[in-house]
Motif scaffolding. Structure first.
Motif, PDB file in Angstrom:
ATOM      1  N   PHE A 514       7.040  -5.364  -5.349  1.00 58.60           N
ATOM      2  CA  PHE A 514       7.273  -4.049  -4.776  1.00 58.60           C
ATOM      3  C   PHE A 514       7.598  -4.152  -3.285  1.00 58.60           C
ATOM      4  N   LYS A 515       8.254  -3.110  -2.782  1.00 50.81           N
ATOM      5  CA  LYS A 515       8.534  -3.018  -1.353  1.00 50.81           C
ATOM      6  C   LYS A 515       7.407  -2.232  -0.694  1.00 50.81           C
ATOM      7  N   GLU A 521       5.212   5.198   0.739  1.00 50.19           N
ATOM      8  CA  GLU A 521       5.802   6.512   0.445  1.00 50.19           C
ATOM      9  C   GLU A 521       5.139   7.160  -0.767  1.00 50.19           C
ATOM     10  N   LYS A 522       4.880   6.373  -1.817  1.00 48.11           N
ATOM     11  CA  LYS A 522       4.273   6.923  -3.030  1.00 48.11           C
ATOM     12  C   LYS A 522       2.828   7.356  -2.785  1.00 48.11           C
ATOM     13  N   ILE A 523       2.088   6.550  -2.019  1.00 55.31           N
ATOM     14  CA  ILE A 523       0.709   6.929  -1.693  1.00 55.31           C
ATOM     15  C   ILE A 523       0.697   8.227  -0.879  1.00 55.31           C
ATOM     16  N   ALA A 524       1.599   8.314   0.116  1.00 59.40           N
ATOM     17  CA  ALA A 524       1.660   9.515   0.954  1.00 59.40           C
ATOM     18  C   ALA A 524       1.991  10.748   0.124  1.00 59.40           C
ATOM     19  N   LYS A 525       2.920  10.593  -0.796  1.00 58.72           N
ATOM     20  CA  LYS A 525       3.344  11.724  -1.627  1.00 58.72           C
ATOM     21  C   LYS A 525       2.210  12.231  -2.515  1.00 58.72           C
ATOM     22  N   LEU A 526       1.484  11.322  -3.134  1.00 59.41           N
ATOM     23  CA  LEU A 526       0.442  11.718  -4.093  1.00 59.41           C
ATOM     24  C   LEU A 526      -0.855  12.164  -3.416  1.00 59.41           C
ATOM     25  N   THR A 527      -1.074  11.701  -2.196  1.00 61.06           N
ATOM     26  CA  THR A 527      -2.303  12.135  -1.494  1.00 61.06           C
ATOM     27  C   THR A 527      -1.997  13.194  -0.441  1.00 61.06           C
TER      28      THR A 527
END
Length: 530
Positions: A514-515, A521-527
């Protein structure tokens, strides 16, 4: 022509002789008896197609005999024609037809009518038997097709399972290598050390590309392959490929030349990974089959039109070349030009096959010219959309430092120790508190006992895999935690892998390797933390 068995049943021998004389012919095997009981035995033992049955017989009349025949599975299909001297009244005919007869012959027999009727029914029997035979053949074909379909589906499932497992087992350690290199790059390195780390990074990506070659070939053949376009620095792609393979060229004491047209735009819209695969395969092949002289990687721009550019990628060598009769076979899967080269030059024979398929999928063309003993030239050409200089500068700006996640707590379910070290190190750099478990059951237990903002869940783990754990979490096995955001780590490459993860209840998926910025970005979006 196969003969048909015809049975005559009459209590008077003279009637049988008369009937035999009327209907005797080469394609009929006539069997006769004066006893109804003997007739039943004959019908049971032999394949009787037509029975001429006298109505009036002692002990058992024709109606009773036919009723017995029609009630038996083995004899129910015999065509019965009644032969009678009793009244021609309709009630008798109806009684006979109800018993199962198909027609009547009235005594005294008219030779022409008798012969014509027997001929007609023989033809009907042949037609029915031919239809029955065809139906049996069709049923067998249908059965074979169903079995072949089931075998193919089972083979497909086995192949996909193998691909998923192989992808996970190989891509997981590569993810660890690439991730550790990312961390190493952030430490204090001198110029030579950084160059070595960069070469290891490119080599790791190349190894990943080889694995992807095998997986991609299966996806292409299954019609599930997709090309993803994005802004791509074409200079970086071609120079990285040339730099990486220059080591191989030096080992063989041959030159690897890179010649880039100054008219080449810096940024084009392309699938960088697939372009890299194409260049690496073509260059690697050229170096492999060149023992002296040079390999040249030339990029030409024959034409520009508005925001479109026609690019030719030309890879030529002074190697062994390909004979005219073998030039068409080099793009076949698992094949090299001939048996001799296969023995001398090791390889899977996958490279050129995948290159051709990738280029065709990208809408480009691939030309090859070669002369045995003098070398080969491969030309890949395609029109690309390019980005102007202002947008190029924006694209090449250094990414901003990734923001911290103060106060965030994440549960990590991962059984690979290197990946655990890597993920924990990255998350801790973002001020994230972490808790690590090594299987799905431990993840559920930890979630039930503590509060977490998000779960990073590996797909393949012992005891209980990640997908099973996600399903149980969504079903309430950790009460009150059913809606916690979950990101799955997957080394699978099939679209079905992602579909399965989403179906299990994952909020998002991140592939291995993974990058780092994608994970952020995914952690920020979901939290909902920026």
């Amino acid at each position: 022509m196969k003969t048909i068995n015809l049975l005559i049943i009459d209590d008077k021998q003279e009637n049988i002789i008369a009937l035999e004389a009327l209907i005797k012919r080469s394609d009929i095997n006539i069997i006769s008896t004066t006893s109804p009981n003997d007739a039943l035995r004959i019908c049971w033992e032999k394949d009787i197609a037509i029975a001429l049955v006298d109505v009036q017989m002692p002990k058992m009349n024709g109606f009773e005999l036919v009723e017995i025949l029609k009630n038996n599975v083995r004899t129910k299909d015999i065509m019965v024609i009644f032969v009678t001297a009793i009244s021609t009244e309709a009630k008798y005919a109806i009684k006979g037809l109800n018993a199962g007869a198909v027609d009547y012959l009235y005594k005294p027999l008219d030779p022409y009518i008798t012969s014509a009727k027997v001929d007609a029914f023989i033809q009907l029997v042949r037609t029915q038997r031919e239809i029955k035979k065809k139906n049996e053949q069709l049923e067998k074909i249908q059965h074979d097709l169903i079995k072949a379909k089931e075998d193919a589906e089972q083979g497909k499932r086995a192949k996909e399972n193998f691909m998923a497992n192989m992808s996970h087992e190989i891509r997981t350690p590569i993810n660890g290598i690439i991730g550790l290199l990312h961390l190493l790059k952030q430490s204090s390195l001198d110029e030579s050390q950084l160059e070595i780390v960069n070469l290891i990074d490119v080599s790791s990506s190349s190894l990943l590309g080889v694995i992807n070659d095998i997986l991609d070939l299966s996806k292409i053949e299954a019609g599930k392959f997709k090309i993803s376009l994005a802004k791509t620095n074409i200079y970086d792609i071609v120079t990285q490929a040339a730099n990486l393979l220059s080591v191989k060229a030096k080992e063989k004491n041959i030159a690897l030349n890179l010649d880039i047209d100054p008219q080449l735009p810096k940024i084009i819209m392309a699938d960088s990974l697939r372009l890299s695969q194409i260049f690496m395969n073509l260059l690697s092949n050229a170096i492999k089959f060149t023992n002296q002289g040079e390999v040249t990687f030339k990029i030409e721009v024959p034409e520009k039109n508005n925001n479109l550019v026609h690019i030719k990628f030309i890879i030529s060598d002074t190697g062994i070349g390909i004979s005219k009769e073998n030039i068409d076979t080099i793009f076949n899967t698992f094949e090299q030009a001939d048996n001799i080269s296969t023995k001398v030059y090791e390889g899977t024979g996958l490279g050129l096959s995948i290159v051709k398929k990738l280029i065709e999928l990208k809408g480009g063309s691939l030309e090859v010219s070669s002369e045995l003993g003098k070398g080969s030239t491969f030309i890949f050409s395609k029109w690309y959309k390019f980005v102007d200089d202002n947008e190029s500068e924006k694209t090449e700006q250094e990414p901003q430092t990734l923001q911290k996640f103060d106060g965030l707590k994440i549960l990590i379910a991962e059984d690979n120790s290197i990946n655990v070290f890597l993920i924990v190190k990255i998350l801790n750099n973002w001020n994230i508190e972490t808790h690590v478990v090594t299987n799905g059951q431990e993840a559920i237990d930890a979630l039930a006992q503590d509060q977490f903002d998000l779960i990073l869940m590996d797909t393949y783990m012992p005891v209980m895999n990640g997908l099973e754990a996600i399903k149980k979490i969504r079903e309430g096995y950790a009460p009150g935690k059913e809606t916690i955001p979950i990101i799955t780590f997957s080394a699978g490459v099939l679209d079905s892998d992602n579909e399965t993860a989403y179906k299990a209840g994952a909020n998002d998926i991140i592939g291995k390797p993974f990058k780092v910025n994608v994970l952020h970005e995914k952690i920020a979006k979901l939290t909902q933390k920026n």
